[in-house]
Design an enzyme around this catalytic site. Structure first.
Site, PDB file in Angstrom:
ATOM      1  N   CYS A  46      21.227  55.444  24.925  1.00 49.21           N
ATOM      2  CA  CYS A  46      20.812  54.126  24.431  1.00 49.21           C
ATOM      3  C   CYS A  46      20.446  53.295  25.649  1.00 49.21           C
ATOM      4  CB  CYS A  46      21.871  53.473  23.541  1.00 49.21           C
ATOM      5  SG  CYS A  46      23.402  52.977  24.338  1.00 49.21           S
ATOM      6  N   SER A  64      21.836  50.767  27.561  1.00 50.08           N
ATOM      7  CA  SER A  64      22.820  50.722  28.649  1.00 50.08           C
ATOM      8  C   SER A  64      23.727  51.946  28.649  1.00 50.08           C
ATOM      9  CB  SER A  64      23.693  49.474  28.516  1.00 50.08           C
ATOM     10  OG  SER A  64      24.511  49.575  27.354  1.00 50.08           O
ATOM     11  N   GLY A  69      26.872  51.281  24.148  1.00 47.40           N
ATOM     12  CA  GLY A  69      27.043  51.326  22.699  1.00 47.40           C
ATOM     13  C   GLY A  69      27.308  52.733  22.200  1.00 47.40           C
ATOM     14  N   HIS A  72      37.277  66.126  35.529  1.00 46.99           N
ATOM     15  CA  HIS A  72      38.533  65.389  35.407  1.00 46.99           C
ATOM     16  C   HIS A  72      38.869  64.940  33.996  1.00 46.99           C
ATOM     17  CE1 HIS A  72      38.522  64.103  39.932  1.00 46.99           C
ATOM     18  NE2 HIS A  72      38.390  65.405  39.762  1.00 46.99           N
TER      19      HIS A  72
END
Length: 145
Positions: free
Chosen positions: A68, A70, A73, A101
């Site tokens: 998306c 950024s 979301g 990790h």
């Protein structure tokens, strides 16, 4: 990471990068299932993240890729599902660490903030990394309540 069928989902902001990622997957020979969206017309990212997350939980796809604007979301929505550990990555080192990790079974890309070359580097790193276990396994087991 042993790749099964890769699941991929995006919203409108992630659609341009998803088109590149689909070609990347084809070039690498990965089977994939596309959960949409299929254009840059405005949509709501949870409508595509939830079906991807469900497919990951059901074992239908592994791993997942979500995109998306950024990345936030999609990551937030995917991580609402108990069987999903989605890591947001903007470079190859973060992608590697989220596998090593956190045993991430989904990678989230910020479509408005990375270019195609960076996306390919992230995916190469994510697909080639393996979970280290050990002290990390103890921590991952504490995620689900």
């Amino acid at each position: 990471m042993e790749v099964k069928t890769v699941g991929i989902a995006c919203d409108h902001a992630g659609f341009p990068l998803k088109q590149f990622v689909v070609e990347y997957l084809k070039t690498k020979g990965y089977a994939f299932k596309d959960f949409g969206t299929f254009s840059d017309e405005s949509v709501d990212y949870p409508d595509f993240a939830h079906p991807l997350a469900q497919a990951i939980e059901d074992g239908e796809v592994y791993p997942g890729i979500a995109i998306c604007g950024s990345g936030e979301g999609m990551a937030i929505t995917l991580n609402k599902h108990q069987g999903v550990r989605a890591g947001l990555a903007w470079n190859k080192d973060i992608a590697q660490l989220t596998r090593q990790h956190n045993d991430a079974n989904a990678i989230v890309l910020p479509g408005r903030f990375i270019d195609n070359r960076t996306a390919a580097e992230i995916l190469d790193s994510f697909f080639s990394a393996t979970f280290e276990g050990g002290r990390h396994e103890r921590r991952v087991k504490k995620i689900a309540k």
